[in-house]
Design a protein around this motif. Structure first.
Motif, PDB file in Angstrom:
ATOM      1  N   ASN A 299       9.795  -5.281 -11.688  1.00 37.25           N
ATOM      2  CA  ASN A 299      10.971  -4.922 -12.484  1.00 37.25           C
ATOM      3  C   ASN A 299      11.494  -3.547 -12.100  1.00 37.25           C
ATOM      4  O   ASN A 299      12.706  -3.316 -12.095  1.00 37.25           O
ATOM      5  CB  ASN A 299      10.644  -4.951 -13.975  1.00 37.25           C
ATOM      6  N   LEU A 300      10.608  -2.648 -11.759  1.00 35.42           N
ATOM      7  CA  LEU A 300      11.001  -1.294 -11.372  1.00 35.42           C
ATOM      8  C   LEU A 300      11.908  -1.328 -10.144  1.00 35.42           C
ATOM      9  O   LEU A 300      12.969  -0.716 -10.135  1.00 35.42           O
ATOM     10  CB  LEU A 300       9.754  -0.453 -11.096  1.00 35.42           C
ATOM     11  N   LYS A 301      11.518  -2.065  -9.135  1.00 34.14           N
ATOM     12  CA  LYS A 301      12.310  -2.131  -7.904  1.00 34.14           C
ATOM     13  C   LYS A 301      13.708  -2.687  -8.169  1.00 34.14           C
ATOM     14  O   LYS A 301      14.703  -2.128  -7.707  1.00 34.14           O
ATOM     15  CB  LYS A 301      11.583  -2.994  -6.867  1.00 34.14           C
ATOM     16  N   SER A 302      13.795  -3.755  -8.921  1.00 31.10           N
ATOM     17  CA  SER A 302      15.102  -4.356  -9.219  1.00 31.10           C
ATOM     18  C   SER A 302      15.971  -3.420 -10.050  1.00 31.10           C
ATOM     19  O   SER A 302      17.170  -3.279  -9.791  1.00 31.10           O
ATOM     20  CB  SER A 302      14.917  -5.672  -9.968  1.00 31.10           C
ATOM     21  N   PHE A 303      15.379  -2.779 -11.040  1.00 30.35           N
ATOM     22  CA  PHE A 303      16.135  -1.864 -11.895  1.00 30.35           C
ATOM     23  C   PHE A 303      16.630  -0.658 -11.096  1.00 30.35           C
ATOM     24  O   PHE A 303      17.785  -0.250 -11.236  1.00 30.35           O
ATOM     25  CB  PHE A 303      15.279  -1.422 -13.082  1.00 30.35           C
ATOM     26  N   LEU A 304      15.778  -0.091 -10.254  1.00 26.40           N
ATOM     27  CA  LEU A 304      16.188   1.072  -9.465  1.00 26.40           C
ATOM     28  C   LEU A 304      17.308   0.717  -8.505  1.00 26.40           C
ATOM     29  O   LEU A 304      18.230   1.515  -8.301  1.00 26.40           O
ATOM     30  CB  LEU A 304      15.001   1.656  -8.701  1.00 26.40           C
ATOM     31  N   SER A 305      17.268  -0.479  -7.947  1.00 26.08           N
ATOM     32  CA  SER A 305      18.357  -0.923  -7.069  1.00 26.08           C
ATOM     33  C   SER A 305      19.675  -0.976  -7.831  1.00 26.08           C
ATOM     34  O   SER A 305      20.721  -0.582  -7.315  1.00 26.08           O
ATOM     35  CB  SER A 305      18.043  -2.296  -6.481  1.00 26.08           C
ATOM     36  N   LYS A 306      19.619  -1.448  -9.058  1.00 31.34           N
ATOM     37  CA  LYS A 306      20.821  -1.545  -9.885  1.00 31.34           C
ATOM     38  C   LYS A 306      21.287  -0.156 -10.334  1.00 31.34           C
ATOM     39  O   LYS A 306      22.478   0.152 -10.323  1.00 31.34           O
ATOM     40  CB  LYS A 306      20.515  -2.415 -11.101  1.00 31.34           C
ATOM     41  N   LEU A 307      20.336   0.690 -10.700  1.00 30.87           N
ATOM     42  CA  LEU A 307      20.657   2.005 -11.257  1.00 30.87           C
ATOM     43  C   LEU A 307      21.238   2.953 -10.215  1.00 30.87           C
ATOM     44  O   LEU A 307      22.019   3.835 -10.550  1.00 30.87           O
ATOM     45  CB  LEU A 307      19.399   2.620 -11.876  1.00 30.87           C
TER      46      LEU A 307
ATOM     47  N   HIS B 218       0.815  -1.217   0.000  1.00 26.99           N
ATOM     48  CA  HIS B 218       0.000   0.000   0.000  1.00 26.99           C
ATOM     49  C   HIS B 218       0.850   1.268   0.000  1.00 26.99           C
ATOM     50  O   HIS B 218       0.330   2.355   0.194  1.00 26.99           O
ATOM     51  CB  HIS B 218      -0.937   0.002   1.207  1.00 26.99           C
ATOM     52  N   THR B 219       2.134   1.131  -0.184  1.00 27.10           N
ATOM     53  CA  THR B 219       3.045   2.264  -0.184  1.00 27.10           C
ATOM     54  C   THR B 219       3.338   2.684  -1.615  1.00 27.10           C
ATOM     55  O   THR B 219       3.573   1.853  -2.476  1.00 27.10           O
ATOM     56  CB  THR B 219       4.373   1.893   0.515  1.00 27.10           C
ATOM     57  N   ARG B 220       3.344   3.966  -1.850  1.00 28.37           N
ATOM     58  CA  ARG B 220       3.686   4.498  -3.171  1.00 28.37           C
ATOM     59  C   ARG B 220       4.932   5.352  -3.044  1.00 28.37           C
ATOM     60  O   ARG B 220       5.115   6.058  -2.060  1.00 28.37           O
ATOM     61  CB  ARG B 220       2.548   5.346  -3.722  1.00 28.37           C
ATOM     62  N   VAL B 221       5.766   5.288  -4.053  1.00 27.65           N
ATOM     63  CA  VAL B 221       6.999   6.057  -4.072  1.00 27.65           C
ATOM     64  C   VAL B 221       7.014   6.901  -5.337  1.00 27.65           C
ATOM     65  O   VAL B 221       6.633   6.438  -6.409  1.00 27.65           O
ATOM     66  CB  VAL B 221       8.232   5.124  -4.051  1.00 27.65           C
ATOM     67  N   GLY B 222       7.445   8.107  -5.189  1.00 29.80           N
ATOM     68  CA  GLY B 222       7.624   8.995  -6.331  1.00 29.80           C
ATOM     69  C   GLY B 222       8.958   9.704  -6.196  1.00 29.80           C
ATOM     70  O   GLY B 222       9.549   9.744  -5.113  1.00 29.80           O
ATOM     71  N   ILE B 223       9.434  10.239  -7.282  1.00 23.32           N
ATOM     72  CA  ILE B 223      10.735  10.906  -7.289  1.00 23.32           C
ATOM     73  C   ILE B 223      10.565  12.309  -7.871  1.00 23.32           C
ATOM     74  O   ILE B 223       9.915  12.487  -8.901  1.00 23.32           O
ATOM     75  CB  ILE B 223      11.744  10.134  -8.176  1.00 23.32           C
TER      76      ILE B 223
ATOM     77  N   ALA C  22      18.725  10.210 -13.606  1.00 28.81           N
ATOM     78  CA  ALA C  22      17.409  10.813 -13.362  1.00 28.81           C
ATOM     79  C   ALA C  22      16.429  10.453 -14.474  1.00 28.81           C
ATOM     80  O   ALA C  22      15.282  10.071 -14.211  1.00 28.81           O
ATOM     81  CB  ALA C  22      17.537  12.328 -13.239  1.00 28.81           C
ATOM     82  N   ARG C  23      16.877  10.530 -15.724  1.00 26.92           N
ATOM     83  CA  ARG C  23      16.007  10.179 -16.849  1.00 26.92           C
ATOM     84  C   ARG C  23      15.705   8.683 -16.859  1.00 26.92           C
ATOM     85  O   ARG C  23      14.595   8.268 -17.184  1.00 26.92           O
ATOM     86  CB  ARG C  23      16.630  10.620 -18.176  1.00 26.92           C
ATOM     87  N   GLY C  24      16.681   7.858 -16.459  1.00 28.55           N
ATOM     88  CA  GLY C  24      16.460   6.422 -16.373  1.00 28.55           C
ATOM     89  C   GLY C  24      15.422   6.068 -15.318  1.00 28.55           C
ATOM     90  O   GLY C  24      14.558   5.218 -15.535  1.00 28.55           O
ATOM     91  N   ILE C  25      15.478   6.729 -14.179  1.00 25.13           N
ATOM     92  CA  ILE C  25      14.510   6.495 -13.107  1.00 25.13           C
ATOM     93  C   ILE C  25      13.112   6.904 -13.552  1.00 25.13           C
ATOM     94  O   ILE C  25      12.152   6.152 -13.408  1.00 25.13           O
ATOM     95  CB  ILE C  25      14.925   7.236 -11.821  1.00 25.13           C
ATOM     96  N   LEU C  26      13.001   8.094 -14.129  1.00 23.79           N
ATOM     97  CA  LEU C  26      11.692   8.562 -14.603  1.00 23.79           C
ATOM     98  C   LEU C  26      11.142   7.641 -15.683  1.00 23.79           C
ATOM     99  O   LEU C  26       9.953   7.299 -15.677  1.00 23.79           O
ATOM    100  CB  LEU C  26      11.804   9.988 -15.143  1.00 23.79           C
ATOM    101  N   THR C  27      11.987   7.223 -16.598  1.00 21.20           N
ATOM    102  CA  THR C  27      11.560   6.327 -17.671  1.00 21.20           C
ATOM    103  C   THR C  27      11.076   4.999 -17.117  1.00 21.20           C
ATOM    104  O   THR C  27      10.054   4.464 -17.554  1.00 21.20           O
ATOM    105  CB  THR C  27      12.709   6.103 -18.676  1.00 21.20           C
ATOM    106  N   ALA C  28      11.803   4.470 -16.142  1.00 18.38           N
ATOM    107  CA  ALA C  28      11.398   3.196 -15.539  1.00 18.38           C
ATOM    108  C   ALA C  28      10.041   3.325 -14.857  1.00 18.38           C
ATOM    109  O   ALA C  28       9.187   2.444 -14.980  1.00 18.38           O
ATOM    110  CB  ALA C  28      12.459   2.720 -14.558  1.00 18.38           C
ATOM    111  N   PHE C  29       9.821   4.418 -14.138  1.00 18.18           N
ATOM    112  CA  PHE C  29       8.523   4.637 -13.501  1.00 18.18           C
ATOM    113  C   PHE C  29       7.401   4.666 -14.526  1.00 18.18           C
ATOM    114  O   PHE C  29       6.296   4.208 -14.265  1.00 18.18           O
ATOM    115  CB  PHE C  29       8.516   5.952 -12.708  1.00 18.18           C
TER     116      PHE C  29
END
Length: 112
Positions: free
Chosen positions: A39-47, A4-9, A25-32
């Motif tokens: 997949n978003l969580k795993s990619f953000l951890s890597k990025l 139930h938690t949402r994250v934004g940047i 920054a563009r990679g994070i926004l694009t992934a969102f």
């Protein structure tokens, strides 16, 4: 820890916004915008690893860091067309509305 938690940047860079210094920054926004939550969580951890930032600064393409299961085509198409205006808008919001200094970080919460 909760579904139930949402994250934004919001980006609040301290330096002049250019394509070569906004890859993460563009990679994070694009992934969102293009990926599902798992997949978003795993990619953000890597990025967000320091070695990734160093590699991107040295000229490595961001597509090298995509993980298995991501929609590569959607990511690449959006990343290449995202532009810098969205980051400039984030910066303006952070500084004009939230009254943050350039580069200053903050955590915002709007929970019930």
């Amino acid at each position: 820890t909760s579904s139930h938690t949402r994250v934004g940047i919001l980006n609040n860079p301290s330096s002049k916004i250019k394509e070569d210094n906004t890859a993460i920054a563009r990679g994070i926004l694009t992934a969102f915008l293009t990926q599902n939550n798992s997949n978003l969580k795993s990619f953000l951890s890597k990025l967000t690893k320091e070695e990734t930032a160093i590699s991107l600064a040295a000229g490595t393409k961001i597509t090298k860091f995509l993980i298995q299961g991501m929609d590569d085509n959607a990511f690449e198409k959006k990343y290449n067309t995202l532009g810098l205006d969205i980051i400039k808008t984030h910066q303006m919001f952070c500084q004009e509305v939230l009254k943050l200094l350039p580069g200053q970080m903050a955590v915002m919460s709007n929970g019930r």
